[in-house]
Design a protein around this motif. Structure first.
Motif, PDB file in Angstrom:
ATOM      1  N   ARG A   3       6.355  -4.258  15.999  1.00  0.00           N
ATOM      2  CA  ARG A   3       4.953  -4.640  16.058  1.00  0.00           C
ATOM      3  C   ARG A   3       4.322  -4.825  14.689  1.00  0.00           C
ATOM      4  O   ARG A   3       3.495  -5.713  14.476  1.00  0.00           O
ATOM      5  CB  ARG A   3       4.167  -3.582  16.848  1.00  0.00           C
ATOM      6  N   ASP A   4       4.710  -3.994  13.737  1.00  0.00           N
ATOM      7  CA  ASP A   4       4.092  -4.034  12.406  1.00  0.00           C
ATOM      8  C   ASP A   4       5.004  -4.680  11.360  1.00  0.00           C
ATOM      9  O   ASP A   4       4.897  -4.392  10.166  1.00  0.00           O
ATOM     10  CB  ASP A   4       3.728  -2.614  11.964  1.00  0.00           C
ATOM     11  N   ALA A   5       5.880  -5.578  11.812  1.00  0.00           N
ATOM     12  CA  ALA A   5       6.857  -6.191  10.910  1.00  0.00           C
ATOM     13  C   ALA A   5       6.216  -6.892   9.726  1.00  0.00           C
ATOM     14  O   ALA A   5       6.758  -6.901   8.613  1.00  0.00           O
ATOM     15  CB  ALA A   5       7.725  -7.182  11.687  1.00  0.00           C
ATOM     16  N   ASP A   6       5.040  -7.485   9.940  1.00  0.00           N
ATOM     17  CA  ASP A   6       4.411  -8.284   8.890  1.00  0.00           C
ATOM     18  C   ASP A   6       3.401  -7.505   8.046  1.00  0.00           C
ATOM     19  O   ASP A   6       2.877  -8.045   7.070  1.00  0.00           O
ATOM     20  CB  ASP A   6       3.717  -9.502   9.502  1.00  0.00           C
ATOM     21  N   ALA A   7       3.136  -6.276   8.418  1.00  0.00           N
ATOM     22  CA  ALA A   7       2.118  -5.501   7.705  1.00  0.00           C
ATOM     23  C   ALA A   7       2.383  -5.402   6.201  1.00  0.00           C
ATOM     24  O   ALA A   7       1.451  -5.537   5.394  1.00  0.00           O
ATOM     25  CB  ALA A   7       1.996  -4.108   8.317  1.00  0.00           C
ATOM     26  N   PRO A   8       3.645  -5.186   5.749  1.00  0.00           N
ATOM     27  CA  PRO A   8       3.871  -5.099   4.299  1.00  0.00           C
ATOM     28  C   PRO A   8       3.588  -6.408   3.550  1.00  0.00           C
ATOM     29  O   PRO A   8       3.403  -6.379   2.334  1.00  0.00           O
ATOM     30  CB  PRO A   8       5.363  -4.735   4.204  1.00  0.00           C
ATOM     31  N   LEU A   9       3.574  -7.510   4.287  1.00  0.00           N
ATOM     32  CA  LEU A   9       3.350  -8.813   3.657  1.00  0.00           C
ATOM     33  C   LEU A   9       1.875  -9.164   3.566  1.00  0.00           C
ATOM     34  O   LEU A   9       1.512 -10.113   2.870  1.00  0.00           O
ATOM     35  CB  LEU A   9       4.053  -9.921   4.476  1.00  0.00           C
ATOM     36  N   ARG A  10       1.040  -8.413   4.258  1.00  0.00           N
ATOM     37  CA  ARG A  10      -0.364  -8.793   4.432  1.00  0.00           C
ATOM     38  C   ARG A  10      -1.298  -7.661   4.037  1.00  0.00           C
ATOM     39  O   ARG A  10      -2.127  -7.208   4.835  1.00  0.00           O
ATOM     40  CB  ARG A  10      -0.605  -9.201   5.888  1.00  0.00           C
ATOM     41  N   PRO A  11      -1.204  -7.168   2.804  1.00  0.00           N
ATOM     42  CA  PRO A  11      -1.968  -5.983   2.412  1.00  0.00           C
ATOM     43  C   PRO A  11      -3.441  -6.285   2.159  1.00  0.00           C
ATOM     44  O   PRO A  11      -3.849  -7.422   1.946  1.00  0.00           O
ATOM     45  CB  PRO A  11      -1.281  -5.577   1.104  1.00  0.00           C
ATOM     46  N   ALA A  12      -4.228  -5.215   2.182  1.00  0.00           N
ATOM     47  CA  ALA A  12      -5.633  -5.328   1.805  1.00  0.00           C
ATOM     48  C   ALA A  12      -5.743  -5.502   0.294  1.00  0.00           C
ATOM     49  O   ALA A  12      -5.003  -4.885  -0.474  1.00  0.00           O
ATOM     50  CB  ALA A  12      -6.394  -4.091   2.244  1.00  0.00           C
ATOM     51  N   LEU A  13      -6.657  -6.355  -0.115  1.00  0.00           N
ATOM     52  CA  LEU A  13      -6.977  -6.501  -1.539  1.00  0.00           C
ATOM     53  C   LEU A  13      -7.983  -5.425  -1.935  1.00  0.00           C
ATOM     54  O   LEU A  13      -8.797  -4.996  -1.109  1.00  0.00           O
ATOM     55  CB  LEU A  13      -7.581  -7.875  -1.814  1.00  0.00           C
ATOM     56  N   PRO A  14      -7.967  -4.998  -3.194  1.00  0.00           N
ATOM     57  CA  PRO A  14      -9.030  -4.083  -3.645  1.00  0.00           C
ATOM     58  C   PRO A  14     -10.380  -4.790  -3.626  1.00  0.00           C
ATOM     59  O   PRO A  14     -10.464  -5.996  -3.391  1.00  0.00           O
ATOM     60  CB  PRO A  14      -8.593  -3.716  -5.063  1.00  0.00           C
ATOM     61  N   ALA A  15     -11.426  -4.041  -3.880  1.00  0.00           N
ATOM     62  CA  ALA A  15     -12.770  -4.612  -3.795  1.00  0.00           C
ATOM     63  C   ALA A  15     -12.979  -5.774  -4.752  1.00  0.00           C
ATOM     64  O   ALA A  15     -13.741  -6.707  -4.464  1.00  0.00           O
ATOM     65  CB  ALA A  15     -13.810  -3.518  -4.049  1.00  0.00           C
ATOM     66  N   SER A  16     -12.299  -5.745  -5.884  1.00  0.00           N
ATOM     67  CA  SER A  16     -12.437  -6.825  -6.863  1.00  0.00           C
ATOM     68  C   SER A  16     -11.169  -6.913  -7.700  1.00  0.00           C
ATOM     69  O   SER A  16     -10.387  -5.951  -7.753  1.00  0.00           O
ATOM     70  CB  SER A  16     -13.642  -6.588  -7.776  1.00  0.00           C
ATOM     71  N   PRO A  17     -10.950  -8.031  -8.385  1.00  0.00           N
ATOM     72  CA  PRO A  17      -9.763  -8.155  -9.242  1.00  0.00           C
ATOM     73  C   PRO A  17      -9.688  -7.100 -10.330  1.00  0.00           C
ATOM     74  O   PRO A  17      -8.591  -6.761 -10.784  1.00  0.00           O
ATOM     75  CB  PRO A  17      -9.921  -9.561  -9.841  1.00  0.00           C
ATOM     76  N   ALA A  18     -10.834  -6.570 -10.726  1.00  0.00           N
ATOM     77  CA  ALA A  18     -10.848  -5.556 -11.778  1.00  0.00           C
ATOM     78  C   ALA A  18     -10.088  -4.303 -11.369  1.00  0.00           C
ATOM     79  O   ALA A  18      -9.670  -3.516 -12.229  1.00  0.00           O
ATOM     80  CB  ALA A  18     -12.289  -5.200 -12.152  1.00  0.00           C
ATOM     81  N   GLU A  19      -9.885  -4.105 -10.074  1.00  0.00           N
ATOM     82  CA  GLU A  19      -9.207  -2.911  -9.591  1.00  0.00           C
ATOM     83  C   GLU A  19      -7.702  -3.105  -9.425  1.00  0.00           C
ATOM     84  O   GLU A  19      -6.998  -2.182  -8.999  1.00  0.00           O
ATOM     85  CB  GLU A  19      -9.825  -2.475  -8.267  1.00  0.00           C
TER      86      GLU A  19
END
Length: 404
Positions: free
Chosen positions: A309-325
């Motif tokens: 079910r979660d096969a693609d989760a490692p490919l689709r991560p959350a980005l931090p709030a901004s590029p500075a992070e």
């Protein structure tokens, strides 16, 4: 000039990048997460991109490819106001936006499924009283592309979002949809939006036939993707040479969409390491086609496709709030991408250039791309210290690796 000639896309999977829950959604449905991408628009511009290729944003049951409503923004991402403001932010920066259209199937909970079951047929294919699944996935129900009402629906959906400012559509699972369906739908849509771009997802099949018979503008060049990472991983540039020659054959018929990563495949840095990812980027931006960068590949994000079910989760991560992070260890690759994209934008003729492999061995490869009285020469080397050297009209334009 068509987007095919100059667009460089930053591909983002919004549900993942914006931190939306995919399967376990209790109490987390409402949100205005789409606007989190606002903080990344300047980042994409500074990278050198001119457009955003967005994964599914419509109401769905889980991962976005199980659509529930083509006319409603997924509540996990926001609402119409969020979309309109996001589009305004993109327009202000000159960024084109392409949306992901899942027109091969719908989610099993889509109202059309129950309606078709009750009637014994309709917009969804019904077999033995049950919705026909797509490739065995019981949560995905195939649309009946023989039914003229399906074409009417898809035309209505495409026009609705084109009128709200998007530049075109990525057509999910385009290879599984009858080409005559695409031909009819796209002719009707182009009557109002002649410049709209239609990119078909084609994992396997006859690229040229799918483009021509379906009147698509481009398709995903999975053959080249495979040749790039596999040849680097196996120290076998004979494979890449073969893939480049095939790529040239395709490029004589249409402008392929080129990539080294997307939401469905193991990250390039996980396949071949950081140095290999740099070589892959050098190929991506020096061959004919319309390139896209999957968010995070330009920073060396890691992620392996799994199972279940979660096969693609490692490919689709959350980005931090901004590029500075973002962590400090990926910015060298970002800057390398900037150099290569800058080279590509200064030489837009590469998109429709003619590629010729000059020479190759297991660990080195030379090729040339010619067009508009210009010539680009590339030499790639593996070995202990990989390197890539690119010259345009005899003047060195990019040099990375052994000499650095």
């Amino acid at each position: 000039m068509s987007l095919l000639d100059h667009a460089i896309w930053w591909q983002v999977y919004p549900l993942g990048a914006c931190g939306a829950p995919i399967h376990d959604r209790d109490g987390a449905d409402a949100g205005h997460r789409l606007r989190r991408l606002d903080a990344w628009l300047d980042y994409a511009i500074e990278l050198g991109c001119s457009g955003l290729l967005l994964g599914p944003i419509f109401a769905s049951s889980s991962h976005g490819y199980d659509t529930l409503d083509y006319f409603r923004i997924d509540a996990r991402l926001g609402d119409d106001a969020d979309f309109d403001e996001f589009m305004s932010q993109c327009r202000a920066r000159g960024l084109s936006v392409m949306l992901d259209g899942v027109f091969n199937h719908v989610g099993s909970a889509h109202p059309l499924v129950a309606e078709s079951q009750a009637q014994g047929g309709g917009l969804v294919q019904i077999r033995d009283g049950q919705p026909a699944p797509w490739e065995g996935h019981g949560d995905l129900a195939l649309l009946d592309h023989r039914n003229p009402a399906v074409a009417d629906l898809v035309v209505e959906v495409m026009l609705h979002w084109l009128r709200r400012g998007i530049a075109g559509w990525r057509l999910d699972v385009a290879y599984a949809v009858p080409p005559e369906f695409w031909r009819e739908v796209l002719s009707r849509v182009r009557a109002e939006f002649p410049e709209a771009l239609f990119l078909g997802e084609v994992i396997h099949g006859d690229y040229e036939a799918i483009v021509h018979e379906g009147t698509l503008d481009s398709v995903t060049q999975y053959e080249l993707w495979k040749g790039i990472w596999s040849s680097i991983a196996d120290s076998n540039f004979w494979e890449l040479a073969w893939a480049l020659e095939r790529h040239q054959e395709f490029s004589e018929e249409f402008v392929p969409q080129t990539f080294v990563g997307n939401h469905d495949v193991t990250r390039i840095a996980s396949e071949v390491g950081d140095a290999g990812a740099a070589l892959a980027a050098a190929v991506l931006f020096t061959v004919p086609g319309m390139p896209s960068i999957y968010y995070g590949d330009e920073q060396g994000f890691q992620g392996e496709k799994g199972h279940g079910r979660d096969a693609d989760a490692p490919l689709r991560p959350a980005l931090p709030a901004s590029p500075a992070e973002l962590g400090a260890d990926g910015w060298w690759l970002y800057r390398l991408y900037q150099q290569l994209i800058g080279l590509r934008r200064r030489n837009a003729w590469i998109a429709r250039g003619k590629l010729e492999v000059l020479a190759k061995d297991n660990e080195w490869l030379e090729y040339v791309v010619r067009g508009e009285a210009h010539e680009l020469h590339v030499r790639l080397e593996l070995g202990d210290v990989p390197s890539a050297v690119v010259s345009v009209d005899g003047s060195q334009s990019f040099n990375w690796g052994a000499s650095q």
